[in-house]
Scaffold this active site. Sequence first.
Site, PDB file in Angstrom:
ATOM      1  N   ASP A 240     105.574 -87.375  51.977  1.00 16.65           N
ATOM      2  CA  ASP A 240     105.532 -86.270  51.290  1.00 16.65           C
ATOM      3  C   ASP A 240     106.654 -86.429  50.250  1.00 16.65           C
ATOM      4  OD1 ASP A 240     105.039 -83.440  50.733  1.00 16.65           O
ATOM      5  OD2 ASP A 240     107.219 -83.230  51.913  1.00 16.65           O
ATOM      6  N   ASP A 242     108.306 -83.255  47.946  1.00 16.85           N
ATOM      7  CA  ASP A 242     109.352 -82.132  47.922  1.00 16.85           C
ATOM      8  C   ASP A 242     109.844 -81.951  49.371  1.00 16.85           C
ATOM      9  OD1 ASP A 242     108.539 -82.140  45.303  1.00 16.85           O
ATOM     10  OD2 ASP A 242     107.362 -80.562  45.637  1.00 16.85           O
TER      11      ASP A 242
END
Length: 616
Positions: A240, A242
Amino acid sequence: MSHIFPDTPKPLIPVSGTPILEHIINECAKFGLTEILLVLHFGEEKIREYFGNGEKFGVEITYYTEKVPLGTGGALLSVKGLMAPQFLVLYADVYCDVNLSKFMDFHNQSDGSVSILVHPNSHPYDSDLVVLDTNNRVIEISAHPHRDPQSMSNLVNAAMYVFERDVLINVDIKQSKFDIAQHLFPELIEVGAHIVGYQTVEYIKDMGTPDRLLSVESDIENQVCSARSDNVERKAVFLDRDGTINKTSGYISSPDDLELLDDAATAVGLLNKSPYLAVCITNQPVISRGECSFDGMRKIHSKLDFLLGKGGAYLDKLYFCPHHPDSGYKREIEHLKVVCDCRKPNSGLFQLAEKKFNISLTDSWIIGDRTADIASAENFGGFSALVLSGDAGQDYKYQSRPNLVALNIYAAVDFILNYSDRFKEFITNLTSQVGSKKYIFIGGCARSGKSTLASLLKSMLAQQSRVAHIVELDQFLLEDREEDIRFLERYDMTKIKSVLRDFDISSVKTYCDFGFDHVANKTINYGESTVSQGDIVIVEGTIALQLIDLVDAPSTSIFVDADKEGRHKRFLQKYQMRDMAVSEVNQLWCIREKNEDSVLQEFVEGVDFVFNNKEN
Ligand SMILES: [Zn+2]
């Protein structure tokens, strides 16, 4: 190199025992490229002596010796009359494991006069960067130092080309000594030649300095090269963005907002030196909301490439979902306000990566800070690590139990690379032996790896189409428990007995999986599942091995044996997440140790399996 191999011409320097040029010639022969011209200067006699006419290697070799070295470009022009209408250019100091047929096929389908093999590498700042348009046409080659490095994607000229001979006919370069990448390509781009970039994750690395030679040899030994090869199913760690790789406060809409989390580059760099591809998959609804354009997103990701590159790391690929299902934003872009299959936890982008890179999703992981990341693992059929950076799973949007909870991306990568195989091997062996056992009790000391084992076991059983339910005993910890009482009394035994009895007499039809969120220090709901005959019940917790007598159905018991050092490390990490002072945590650790250790060790004796999760 000449200090280490004083009398050896570079092409004969051994890489893991075989001269680099022999390796390259073998690769060519493997793909039916048997007519080879060697352009030589230094050490040419030794090289001729070694390779002869090539018969021994299944190829036909002819030689051209430069009297005065003219650089790669000058040499190429000197021999253009000897070349076939289409030919491949390889460098004798670049180690590669590339499907050359596919590269040539790409070239032939692209209509280009030249194809350049391009890839991200761990040192983009001192490499020649290639800028492609959306059709893979090369629009610029930027030699280092780069004028605006933060705005350039990490796409490097890997020094392997397919040429149409005709493109060289009208080349007009004044100097006699020049370089293909630095002089010839800019000249060709200038006159409008069609040059295309071929992107691959296969292994190709220059071994021309002692450090790089060592690094290539260690990559061969650690199966980094073979794991990236085109003829195997690859595996990936999906990341992922952020809150996992970079810091986040709200959404990132400009490159200036982008800042890496501590150790993120180190963690990605470790993946780059492992058999896993590093593929970022991120939801970016800022685009659908009109707060960031596609070009703006490209700039953000160039900055990400730059920051990772500074730390010696790179992403093999980044995919983002620009959509969002809900409308009602001022500047929103209507056609992106849709329900899509690429927004996590949906698995669209994972399947795209699977197809593009031939990835085995069941051997792959996702590392993320949100519940959508964890839920996506269930959808793509792989494994998940929740990191306690960013949202730390506290968004509670999706109900899905992570296979691993790790302090940050570095700890997650460390587990995947150094510990996950031992868990998987143990589980593979276990599941081949559990047969029709209904219960699997997993006990052991605090922070020994029980919940990770339980969760991985459940996921791996699911991969075999077997359903398991986890009874996580920590959910029954009493609110007003004291730390220093004998530990069985710290649990609500009435509730535990009732849950186990319900499973035992098969009266339970649906089961709601509760876990314990050690960060928020509260019970967490992982959702409801249907219970059927033949399902497996995994009972996991420090007191699990004391509960076996509570059930009648056949059971198997596992003691997770971890050393004090590792458990203490994980214990500290867990409580530091709750902002407890180290001294306070250590005090708690001492009390726990006294209580748990002595009692638990008694249970090692009678168990069916001991899982060795010791550091060394
Ligand atoms: Zn989407």
